[in-house]
Motif scaffolding. Sequence first.
Motif, PDB file in Angstrom:
ATOM      1  N   GLU A 198      38.249  42.148  46.717  1.00 57.52           N
ATOM      2  CA  GLU A 198      39.654  41.751  46.774  1.00 57.52           C
ATOM      3  C   GLU A 198      40.548  42.963  47.028  1.00 57.52           C
ATOM      4  OE1 GLU A 198      41.583  38.706  43.976  1.00 57.52           O
ATOM      5  OE2 GLU A 198      42.096  40.649  43.088  1.00 57.52           O
ATOM      6  N   ARG A 205      30.818  40.280  48.686  1.00 58.30           N
ATOM      7  CA  ARG A 205      30.700  39.639  47.371  1.00 58.30           C
ATOM      8  C   ARG A 205      32.081  39.298  46.811  1.00 58.30           C
ATOM      9  NH1 ARG A 205      26.344  39.862  44.638  1.00 58.30           N
ATOM     10  NH2 ARG A 205      27.358  40.127  42.646  1.00 58.30           N
ATOM     11  N   PRO A 206      32.209  38.135  46.171  1.00 63.72           N
ATOM     12  CA  PRO A 206      33.494  37.829  45.534  1.00 63.72           C
ATOM     13  C   PRO A 206      33.717  38.754  44.340  1.00 63.72           C
ATOM     14  CG  PRO A 206      31.859  36.161  44.985  1.00 63.72           C
ATOM     15  CD  PRO A 206      31.215  37.094  45.967  1.00 63.72           C
ATOM     16  N   GLY A 207      34.964  39.057  44.068  1.00 67.58           N
ATOM     17  CA  GLY A 207      35.284  39.873  42.909  1.00 67.58           C
ATOM     18  C   GLY A 207      36.354  40.904  43.205  1.00 67.58           C
ATOM     19  N   VAL A 208      36.648  41.689  42.192  1.00 67.28           N
ATOM     20  CA  VAL A 208      37.732  42.664  42.274  1.00 67.28           C
ATOM     21  C   VAL A 208      37.525  43.700  43.383  1.00 67.28           C
ATOM     22  CG1 VAL A 208      38.904  44.520  41.010  1.00 67.28           C
ATOM     23  CG2 VAL A 208      38.488  42.319  39.895  1.00 67.28           C
ATOM     24  N   GLY A 244      25.883  42.176  38.279  1.00 66.55           N
ATOM     25  CA  GLY A 244      26.629  42.221  39.540  1.00 66.55           C
ATOM     26  C   GLY A 244      26.301  43.448  40.377  1.00 66.55           C
ATOM     27  N   GLU A 289      29.060  49.398  37.014  1.00 66.36           N
ATOM     28  CA  GLU A 289      29.539  48.158  37.614  1.00 66.36           C
ATOM     29  C   GLU A 289      29.805  48.336  39.102  1.00 66.36           C
ATOM     30  OE1 GLU A 289      32.936  46.869  35.387  1.00 66.36           O
ATOM     31  OE2 GLU A 289      31.798  46.770  33.506  1.00 66.36           O
ATOM     32  N   GLU A 290      30.093  47.228  39.774  1.00 66.79           N
ATOM     33  CA  GLU A 290      30.402  47.253  41.204  1.00 66.79           C
ATOM     34  C   GLU A 290      31.579  48.175  41.508  1.00 66.79           C
ATOM     35  OE1 GLU A 290      29.713  42.818  42.674  1.00 66.79           O
ATOM     36  OE2 GLU A 290      30.290  42.987  40.557  1.00 66.79           O
ATOM     37  N   THR A 291      32.549  48.206  40.623  1.00 69.19           N
ATOM     38  CA  THR A 291      33.710  49.072  40.822  1.00 69.19           C
ATOM     39  C   THR A 291      33.295  50.537  40.870  1.00 69.19           C
ATOM     40  OG1 THR A 291      35.124  47.477  39.706  1.00 69.19           O
ATOM     41  CG2 THR A 291      35.952  49.712  39.867  1.00 69.19           C
ATOM     42  N   LEU A 347      39.460  40.713  35.615  1.00 66.45           N
ATOM     43  CA  LEU A 347      39.624  39.454  36.347  1.00 66.45           C
ATOM     44  C   LEU A 347      40.338  39.693  37.677  1.00 66.45           C
ATOM     45  CD1 LEU A 347      40.672  37.094  33.420  1.00 66.45           C
ATOM     46  CD2 LEU A 347      38.426  37.315  34.490  1.00 66.45           C
ATOM     47  N   SER A 348      39.864  39.022  38.698  1.00 63.63           N
ATOM     48  CA  SER A 348      40.487  39.126  40.018  1.00 63.63           C
ATOM     49  C   SER A 348      41.715  38.222  40.083  1.00 63.63           C
ATOM     50  CB  SER A 348      39.485  38.708  41.108  1.00 63.63           C
ATOM     51  OG  SER A 348      39.216  37.319  40.996  1.00 63.63           O
ATOM     52  N   ASP A 408      40.623  34.718  40.000  1.00 61.94           N
ATOM     53  CA  ASP A 408      40.408  34.253  38.624  1.00 61.94           C
ATOM     54  C   ASP A 408      41.744  33.879  37.982  1.00 61.94           C
ATOM     55  OD1 ASP A 408      37.660  34.836  38.810  1.00 61.94           O
ATOM     56  OD2 ASP A 408      37.947  36.863  38.014  1.00 61.94           O
TER      57      ASP A 408
END
Length: 198
Positions: A173, A167-170, A135, A29-31, A74-75, A78
Amino acid sequence: MFERFTKDARAVVTEAVVHAKRAGAETVEETHLLLALLDRKGSRGSFALTSLGLPARRGSVERALAEARRRGGLSRADADALSGLGIDLSEIVSRVEEAHGQGALKAERSGTGGGGTGRRRGLVRRSGHRPFTRGAKDLLTDSLRIALANRDRSIGDEHLLLAITARPGVPAEVLADHGVTYESVRRVLYGGGEAKAG
């Protein structure tokens, strides 16, 4: 596209797979890409992160990512959207953990969409291969777009970092909470290096 990646960018992608395996995740994942970026030394991406003071706050970044995993990935945006609908995410997390144990929502998502998780899990167990989520794939594509927009010949880890922050997301953020935004990274890399963490 991978042939356009620099050695540092390839190392980030490879290390992201290692982070996913270490976490027991079925997908990359992106993380995981962000954690791999934080591991880099001596690259343009690591220069930007160091210039913005992030390595000194790595523990805080990892705690924030863990808290987001606890919320099911969830961010805060969210959570705020759900709150606007009268849904208290903290209350839901508490009730799920009360019924199923601490961290019950931490389960990694398969990224395969509805119904395909059983087949995907079997594939991961037999081959050891961890596919990238939509993602994460989109992040890699965005890094190409950013490199082209900057007229850079190759995709470096700095382009991966810029893509994460855009990019939007955790991941974006959490980075923004630590003063690392698209604009601040861009200033460090392309605008004289005078950016300061916020």
